[in-house]
Design a protein around this motif. Sequence first.
Motif, PDB file in Angstrom:
ATOM      1  N   ILE A  42       0.845  -1.189   0.000  1.00  0.00           N
ATOM      2  CA  ILE A  42       0.000   0.000   0.000  1.00  0.00           C
ATOM      3  C   ILE A  42       0.880   1.238   0.000  1.00  0.00           C
ATOM      4  CG2 ILE A  42      -1.785   1.270   1.231  1.00  0.00           C
ATOM      5  CD1 ILE A  42      -2.753  -1.329   2.430  1.00  0.00           C
ATOM      6  N   ARG A  43       0.619   2.126  -0.947  1.00  0.00           N
ATOM      7  CA  ARG A  43       1.368   3.396  -1.003  1.00  0.00           C
ATOM      8  C   ARG A  43       0.492   4.505  -0.445  1.00  0.00           C
ATOM      9  NH1 ARG A  43       6.285   1.896  -0.848  1.00  0.00           N
ATOM     10  NH2 ARG A  43       6.566   0.127  -2.242  1.00  0.00           N
ATOM     11  N   THR A  44       0.955   5.145   0.604  1.00  0.00           N
ATOM     12  CA  THR A  44       0.230   6.266   1.196  1.00  0.00           C
ATOM     13  C   THR A  44       1.202   7.433   1.361  1.00  0.00           C
ATOM     14  OG1 THR A  44       0.724   5.856   3.554  1.00  0.00           O
ATOM     15  CG2 THR A  44      -1.076   4.580   2.570  1.00  0.00           C
ATOM     16  N   PRO A  45       0.683   8.638   1.619  1.00  0.00           N
ATOM     17  CA  PRO A  45       1.576   9.777   1.858  1.00  0.00           C
ATOM     18  C   PRO A  45       2.123   9.780   3.286  1.00  0.00           C
ATOM     19  CG  PRO A  45      -0.650  10.480   1.203  1.00  0.00           C
ATOM     20  CD  PRO A  45      -0.727   9.046   1.580  1.00  0.00           C
ATOM     21  N   PHE A  46       1.841   8.730   4.071  1.00  0.00           N
ATOM     22  CA  PHE A  46       2.198   8.736   5.487  1.00  0.00           C
ATOM     23  C   PHE A  46       3.505   7.959   5.690  1.00  0.00           C
ATOM     24  CE2 PHE A  46      -2.581   8.236   5.244  1.00  0.00           C
ATOM     25  CZ  PHE A  46      -2.826   9.597   5.195  1.00  0.00           C
ATOM     26  N   ALA A  47       4.606   8.680   5.831  1.00  0.00           N
ATOM     27  CA  ALA A  47       5.921   8.036   5.865  1.00  0.00           C
ATOM     28  C   ALA A  47       6.227   7.431   7.230  1.00  0.00           C
ATOM     29  CB  ALA A  47       7.007   9.043   5.485  1.00  0.00           C
ATOM     30  N   GLY A  99      -9.842  12.026   2.399  1.00  0.00           N
ATOM     31  CA  GLY A  99      -8.390  12.031   2.581  1.00  0.00           C
ATOM     32  C   GLY A  99      -7.669  11.902   1.249  1.00  0.00           C
ATOM     33  N   PRO A 100      -6.346  11.772   1.300  1.00  0.00           N
ATOM     34  CA  PRO A 100      -5.561  11.728   0.059  1.00  0.00           C
ATOM     35  C   PRO A 100      -5.722  10.404  -0.696  1.00  0.00           C
ATOM     36  CG  PRO A 100      -4.158  11.358   1.969  1.00  0.00           C
ATOM     37  CD  PRO A 100      -5.520  11.694   2.507  1.00  0.00           C
ATOM     38  N   ASP A 101      -5.465  10.450  -2.004  1.00  0.00           N
ATOM     39  CA  ASP A 101      -5.412   9.223  -2.799  1.00  0.00           C
ATOM     40  C   ASP A 101      -4.290   8.322  -2.276  1.00  0.00           C
ATOM     41  OD1 ASP A 101      -7.399  10.207  -4.397  1.00  0.00           O
ATOM     42  OD2 ASP A 101      -6.212  10.282  -6.239  1.00  0.00           O
ATOM     43  N   CYS A 102      -4.595   7.032  -2.165  1.00  0.00           N
ATOM     44  CA  CYS A 102      -3.588   6.031  -1.816  1.00  0.00           C
ATOM     45  C   CYS A 102      -3.636   4.950  -2.896  1.00  0.00           C
ATOM     46  CB  CYS A 102      -3.885   5.418  -0.454  1.00  0.00           C
ATOM     47  SG  CYS A 102      -3.882   6.610   0.914  1.00  0.00           S
ATOM     48  N   HIS A 139      -2.503  -2.856 -12.585  1.00  0.00           N
ATOM     49  CA  HIS A 139      -2.458  -3.675 -11.365  1.00  0.00           C
ATOM     50  C   HIS A 139      -2.539  -2.814 -10.105  1.00  0.00           C
ATOM     51  CE1 HIS A 139       1.733  -2.417 -11.897  1.00  0.00           C
ATOM     52  NE2 HIS A 139       1.958  -2.747 -10.645  1.00  0.00           N
ATOM     53  N   VAL A 140      -2.890  -1.536 -10.278  1.00  0.00           N
ATOM     54  CA  VAL A 140      -2.963  -0.615  -9.139  1.00  0.00           C
ATOM     55  C   VAL A 140      -4.398  -0.108  -8.980  1.00  0.00           C
ATOM     56  CG1 VAL A 140      -2.110   1.558  -8.175  1.00  0.00           C
ATOM     57  CG2 VAL A 140      -0.574   0.103  -9.539  1.00  0.00           C
ATOM     58  N   LEU A 141      -4.886  -0.123  -7.737  1.00  0.00           N
ATOM     59  CA  LEU A 141      -6.208   0.431  -7.442  1.00  0.00           C
ATOM     60  C   LEU A 141      -6.006   1.679  -6.581  1.00  0.00           C
ATOM     61  CD1 LEU A 141      -9.260  -0.401  -7.908  1.00  0.00           C
ATOM     62  CD2 LEU A 141      -9.211  -1.171  -5.516  1.00  0.00           C
ATOM     63  N   ILE A 142      -6.520   2.809  -7.075  1.00  0.00           N
ATOM     64  CA  ILE A 142      -6.426   4.060  -6.324  1.00  0.00           C
ATOM     65  C   ILE A 142      -7.664   4.185  -5.437  1.00  0.00           C
ATOM     66  CG2 ILE A 142      -6.122   6.566  -6.463  1.00  0.00           C
ATOM     67  CD1 ILE A 142      -3.843   5.015  -7.763  1.00  0.00           C
ATOM     68  N   VAL A 143      -7.444   4.431  -4.155  1.00  0.00           N
ATOM     69  CA  VAL A 143      -8.556   4.490  -3.185  1.00  0.00           C
ATOM     70  C   VAL A 143      -8.342   5.651  -2.216  1.00  0.00           C
ATOM     71  CG1 VAL A 143      -8.827   1.970  -3.288  1.00  0.00           C
ATOM     72  CG2 VAL A 143      -7.433   2.990  -1.461  1.00  0.00           C
ATOM     73  N   ARG A 144      -9.407   5.975  -1.490  1.00  0.00           N
ATOM     74  CA  ARG A 144      -9.313   6.958  -0.406  1.00  0.00           C
ATOM     75  C   ARG A 144      -9.892   6.370   0.865  1.00  0.00           C
ATOM     76  NH1 ARG A 144     -10.396  13.032  -2.650  1.00  0.00           N
ATOM     77  NH2 ARG A 144      -8.744  12.960  -4.227  1.00  0.00           N
ATOM     78  N   CYS A 159      -2.888   3.941   6.971  1.00  0.00           N
ATOM     79  CA  CYS A 159      -1.693   3.159   7.314  1.00  0.00           C
ATOM     80  C   CYS A 159      -0.429   3.766   6.708  1.00  0.00           C
ATOM     81  CB  CYS A 159      -1.860   1.708   6.872  1.00  0.00           C
ATOM     82  SG  CYS A 159      -2.139   1.505   5.116  1.00  0.00           S
ATOM     83  N   ILE A 160       0.687   3.299   7.208  1.00  0.00           N
ATOM     84  CA  ILE A 160       1.996   3.818   6.822  1.00  0.00           C
ATOM     85  C   ILE A 160       2.349   3.366   5.397  1.00  0.00           C
ATOM     86  CG2 ILE A 160       3.377   1.889   7.635  1.00  0.00           C
ATOM     87  CD1 ILE A 160       5.117   3.907   9.152  1.00  0.00           C
ATOM     88  N   ASP A 161       3.121   4.179   4.694  1.00  0.00           N
ATOM     89  CA  ASP A 161       3.556   3.846   3.332  1.00  0.00           C
ATOM     90  C   ASP A 161       4.341   2.530   3.328  1.00  0.00           C
ATOM     91  OD1 ASP A 161       3.952   4.426   0.538  1.00  0.00           O
ATOM     92  OD2 ASP A 161       6.033   4.923   1.030  1.00  0.00           O
ATOM     93  N   GLY A 162       4.003   1.638   2.401  1.00  0.00           N
ATOM     94  CA  GLY A 162       4.714   0.367   2.283  1.00  0.00           C
ATOM     95  C   GLY A 162       4.051  -0.786   3.023  1.00  0.00           C
ATOM     96  N   THR A 163       2.923  -0.543   3.672  1.00  0.00           N
ATOM     97  CA  THR A 163       2.226  -1.604   4.417  1.00  0.00           C
ATOM     98  C   THR A 163       1.872  -2.770   3.490  1.00  0.00           C
ATOM     99  OG1 THR A 163       1.291  -0.020   5.992  1.00  0.00           O
ATOM    100  CG2 THR A 163       0.126  -2.108   5.739  1.00  0.00           C
TER     101      THR A 163
END
Lengths: 161, 161
Positions: free
Chosen positions: A29-34, A47-50, A124-129, A133-137
């Motif tokens: 999971i890619r999020t803006p939360f490092a 919230g932001p796109d993840c 292969h990527v789904l963009i969601v809001r 969770c932390i980036d890389g989960t």
Amino acid sequence: MTKTTLRDGERVLDLGPPGDAELRFIGRIRTPFATRADCPRQGREDGPDCALELLPELAPALDGLAEGFARADVLYWLDRSRRDLVHQSPKSDGRVTGTFALRSPVRPNPIGLSRVRIVRREGHVLIVRGLDCIDGTPLLDIKPEACSFSPQAPLKAADER
Amino acid sequence: MTKTTLRDGERVLDLGPPGDAELRFIGRIRTPFATRADCPRQGREDGPDCALELLPELAPALDGLAEGFARADVLYWLDRSRRDLVHQSPKSDGRVTGTFALRSPVRPNPIGLSRVRIVRREGHVLIVRGLDCIDGTPLLDIKPEACSFSPQAPLKAADER
């Protein structure tokens, strides 16, 4: 497992090593939360796109999801959480609550669950809001929302009881 | 994993053995459904009482759940499901859908998720309604419902962005 300091009143239980069943990470999971400090307590639909980045070979398993559903349940692995607390003190005030009465990441099986809004699919990527969770989960599963869900399989006698 | 017969159009993917993370069964689910044929396709809140039988030593982890919440998310392990389908044909009519667009038990990580109504707690057992799984299914987690959930921990700066 990160062994964080216990707060007043928190209670540990040694259940022995896990090993009843094995999980396979299906992506990240890619999020803006490092960092943990960057993460909100709860995800929000505004919230932001993840990005749910699946292993590329799993791309076909997304077929029909963004086309048919507005929301999904996302399961992920909270790999930094300790797993041995039965009583927790979220407010650090000595008042304790059972682990299963909290949505804290600290639990015997640290599986995170968020209901998200589906924005779009890109291969292969789904963009969601709605994630927190932390980036890389590590990602475990994606399920279409149950609320508006009509089973695609034929009804069985057991459904009509 | 049970290797059931493939239906027309269904597609298998070999992801190799799992082993990225390990689960611990925290108890068993008791339902009136002895076989798969007995299970409804979806649990209903007016369905029969089912029992989440935790390991007795985990009883304290239930403190505050039945007192504070009407519903919970229950996670369980669908240990009889195959894990290697990316396209499935629920109606057996040759039309296929991606695994992540279905709530089928067949998925890379066969974790079941049901939103249940909490009936009452009896020691290390939580009585609920709304499950559709077979009797004896291994239990993974119980979380208070998110809809009406107000975090008990103090707000963080990240929540207010």
